[in-house]
Design an enzyme around this catalytic site. Sequence first.
Site, mmCIF file in Angstrom:
data_model
loop_
_atom_site.group_PDB
_atom_site.id
_atom_site.type_symbol
_atom_site.label_atom_id
_atom_site.label_comp_id
_atom_site.label_asym_id
_atom_site.label_seq_id
_atom_site.Cartn_x
_atom_site.Cartn_y
_atom_site.Cartn_z
ATOM 1 N N LYS A 233 0.903 -1.214 0.236
ATOM 2 C CA LYS A 233 0.083 0.062 0.057
ATOM 3 C C LYS A 233 0.881 1.159 -0.168
ATOM 4 O O LYS A 233 0.650 2.170 -0.758
ATOM 5 C CB LYS A 233 -0.955 0.078 1.275
ATOM 6 C CG LYS A 233 -2.039 -0.965 1.013
ATOM 7 C CD LYS A 233 -2.616 -1.256 2.366
ATOM 8 C CE LYS A 233 -3.773 -2.522 2.292
ATOM 9 N NZ LYS A 233 -4.456 -2.946 3.684
ATOM 10 N N GLN B 15 -4.537 -1.046 9.684
ATOM 11 C CA GLN B 15 -4.513 -2.650 9.094
ATOM 12 C C GLN B 15 -5.042 -3.549 10.055
ATOM 13 O O GLN B 15 -4.636 -3.686 11.223
ATOM 14 C CB GLN B 15 -2.947 -3.058 8.656
ATOM 15 C CG GLN B 15 -2.855 -4.242 8.077
ATOM 16 C CD GLN B 15 -3.274 -4.275 6.785
ATOM 17 O OE1 GLN B 15 -3.129 -3.269 5.816
ATOM 18 N NE2 GLN B 15 -4.102 -5.337 6.391
ATOM 19 N N ASP C 242 -10.794 3.132 4.242
ATOM 20 C CA ASP C 242 -11.364 1.760 4.152
ATOM 21 C C ASP C 242 -12.600 1.485 4.208
ATOM 22 O O ASP C 242 -13.233 0.570 4.127
ATOM 23 C CB ASP C 242 -10.471 1.059 5.358
ATOM 24 C CG ASP C 242 -9.627 -0.089 4.927
ATOM 25 O OD1 ASP C 242 -9.686 -0.441 4.122
ATOM 26 O OD2 ASP C 242 -9.334 -0.775 5.963
#
Length: 286
Positions: A54, A98, A121
Amino acid sequence: MTARRIDGSAVARRVRDDVARGVAELVAAGGTAPGLATVLVGDDPASEVYVRNKRRLSTEAGMVDHHRHLPGDVGQAEAEALLDDLAADPAVSGILLQLPTPRHLDSDALVARIPAEKDVDGLSTLNAGLLAQGRPGLRPCTPAGVMRLLAEHDVDLAGAEAVVVGRSPLVGKPMAQLLLGQHATVTTAHSRTRDLAAVCRRADVLVVAAGIPNLIGADAVKPGATVVDVGIHRGEDGLHGDVRYDEVAEVAGLLTPVPGGVGPMTIAMLLANTLAAARTQQGHDG
Ligand code: ADP
């Protein structure tokens, strides 16, 4: 019949190129390059690989890397304080925590520290609610990537039977809502579904996100259906999905491989979300 293979790597590259162009345009218009803060807690090797990719692809697209790494034994209050700092930092356009976080942490409470406009997200309660109501907001990256793959391949969704296998907050649930938003007739199957194969056989569009290797075989696929495999499992002979590719390829019309299907799209959509978040924050929408 042999299914056409959906090349997720190629579509993802196009999305990333579009994002890089968008970043350059934003800067040229007097804005600031988007900043992405990935937050990794602990040293899980798989999570480290995801976060590294990422970061690499966001900087390749011209974004600024605000990565933070916290020790695996960090306390809840300290982790929340770090997220609050990132939330308040105007250079940070998007925050990605994460998951999964170590078990001693309350990850829902951590996600709740991320403001909706930086929630790239699409996991916050507000963005989930906006999606549930069919209103604009930041969408979870994996299901958004699946929608993009379907659009790129002109898969008809209006009136189509769509079956989503899995109901997680990050993939299955938002996936069903996005398909519904495009007027599909959506069924969600999950661990308690009776006769999974029979339910799946109804699908013109089958999206599988159960996290179980080889769950879906040819007996669960309607001839000519579009099959999207969200699963990723590391075996001794490489990566596999939830779908038995070789046998399903004999029945399906369109099929995503693993690797090279949905996986690369997830990061590409994260970059697209980060650019969108930066534009909104800087007043450069539309
Ligand atoms: P992901 O991160 O891909 O969403 P999760 O492990 O969080 O994966 O969720 C897996 C989902 O798959 C759950 O919603 C669960 O109900 C569903 N699932 C698990 N086993 C089966 C099964 N045998 N058949 C159908 N769905 C299943």
